[in-house]
Design an enzyme around this catalytic site. Structure first.
Site, PDB file in Angstrom:
ATOM      1  N   PRO A   2      21.548 -67.010   9.859  1.00  0.00           N
ATOM      2  CG  PRO A   2      19.364 -66.428  10.275  1.00  0.00           C
ATOM      3  CD  PRO A   2      20.739 -65.949  10.430  1.00  0.00           C
ATOM      4  CD  GLU A   3      25.512 -65.852   4.868  1.00  0.00           C
ATOM      5  OE1 GLU A   3      25.883 -66.259   3.756  1.00  0.00           O
ATOM      6  OE2 GLU A   3      26.238 -65.208   5.632  1.00  0.00           O
ATOM      7  CG  HIS A  90      13.384 -62.138  22.209  1.00  0.00           C
ATOM      8  ND1 HIS A  90      12.761 -60.916  22.071  1.00  0.00           N
ATOM      9  CD2 HIS A  90      14.432 -61.910  23.026  1.00  0.00           C
ATOM     10  CE1 HIS A  90      13.414 -60.002  22.761  1.00  0.00           C
ATOM     11  NE2 HIS A  90      14.427 -60.579  23.362  1.00  0.00           N
ATOM     12  NE  ARG A 109      19.456 -57.114  14.768  1.00  0.00           N
ATOM     13  CZ  ARG A 109      20.487 -56.845  13.976  1.00  0.00           C
ATOM     14  NH1 ARG A 109      21.458 -57.727  13.821  1.00  0.00           N
ATOM     15  NH2 ARG A 109      20.536 -55.713  13.329  1.00  0.00           N
ATOM     16  NE  ARG A 152      24.206 -54.698 -12.983  1.00  0.00           N
ATOM     17  CZ  ARG A 152      23.320 -55.249 -12.166  1.00  0.00           C
ATOM     18  NH1 ARG A 152      22.645 -56.313 -12.521  1.00  0.00           N
ATOM     19  NH2 ARG A 152      23.089 -54.719 -10.971  1.00  0.00           N
TER      20      ARG A 152
END
Length: 270
Positions: A2-3, A90, A109, A152
């Site tokens: 999942p992005e 799960h 997880r 940065r």
DNA sequence: ATTAGGCCCTGCGCGC
DNA sequence: TGCGCGCAGGGCCTAA
């Protein structure tokens, strides 16, 4: 997986099942995922009508006619199973509509999360307030990247993973976009020229759009109870391809940055 | 103010 | 066949 594109695909897959439908059953199967699941989730969601589904960064939002929004995050291993063939170990949240469709939020997880907030204040939700712009939205582009990167010295890859700078990118699509833009993942972000940043901004949008497109084309598979999410991985340029040839002819390397794998081509990414 | 590192948790593929 | 190891798409917390 999942992005941003996977969450977008998920939201699109859930929409026809949930939108406009009344929830007959909302049943958490355990008290927590990454953090506690709201104790009043069942009571506040049961009987409500889903008025819409949306996505913000890697979060999915389910709005109801009671002024509540259920916010889910899939973590590393989360996915929704549609009309599953039985309930598994799960499956941490069950949602059933009056029309008889069953959804199971499955997350082995348990790095995901479930939160219930008032729709009216959802933009002020702490996890949302800190987020940077949507990479596919109007506020993301070369000007934004230049502003955020100015001065940065941190590697650009780590900054692209920072959700405060851009919201929704993860390890895969950062690797892919940097390869498309031919930028060394370890290069200090502030030392990258504006032309390269323009290429990068375009690459980010392009790879996300292509992945959503690919996910959208496999919604049928996604909807199967045992289905996997999306098949864009077949199109990966560098991710998971250590030792294979880059499109430039170089050999893709795997290195570890900030504790996570980076796949890049040392020949064309400089 | 940044940044590096560890941790949360389970499952899978690999080499032995 | 079994076992140990490394690795996995994320995010948050601590400590330097």
């Amino acid at each position: 997986m999942p992005e941003l594109p996977e969450v977008e695909t998920t939201v699109r897959g859930l929409r026809p099942v949930l939108e406009g439908h009344r929830l007959a059953r909302v049943e958490p199967r355990r008290a927590d995922l990454r953090r506690a699941i709201p104790q009043d989730l069942r009571q506040r969601m049961t009987g409500a009508v889903v008025t819409g589904l949306r996505r913000r960064a890697k979060y999915g939002l389910i709005d109801t006619d009671r002024g509540d929004t259920l916010i889910f995050h899939l973590g590393m291993s989360g996915r929704w199973r549609i009309d599953p063939d039985g309930i598994g170990a799960h499956d941490h949240l069950l949602v059933e509509t009056e029309a008889g469709r069953l959804l199971a939020l499955n997350d082995p997880r348990r790095f995901g999360s479930l939160d219930l907030v008032e729709t009216a204040g959802v933009d002020e939700w702490p996890a949302f307030r800190a987020l940077g712009p949507e990479p596919l939205g109007p506020d993301f582009g070369v000007a934004h990247l230049a502003r955020m990167f100015e001065g940065r010295v941190a590697p650009i890859k780590l900054l692209l993973l920072d959700q405060r700078i851009v919201a929704g990118l993860g390890n895969i699509y950062v690797c892919e976009a940097l390869n498309m833009a031919r930028i060394d993942p370890r290069k200090p972000a502030g030392r990258i020229g504006r032309a390269k940043l323009a290429l990068l901004a375009s690459a980010v949008r392009e790879v996300l759009a292509a992945a959503i497109e690919a996910g959208g084309s496999t919604l049928r598979d996604y909807a199967r109870p045992d289905g996997e999410l999306g098949y864009f991985f077949k199109q990966f340029r560098v991710y998971g391809r250590e030792g294979e040839a880059c499109s430039c002819g170089g050999t893709i390397l795997r290195q570890v940055d900030g504790g996570r794998s980076t796949f890049a081509c040392p020949k064309c990414q400089r």
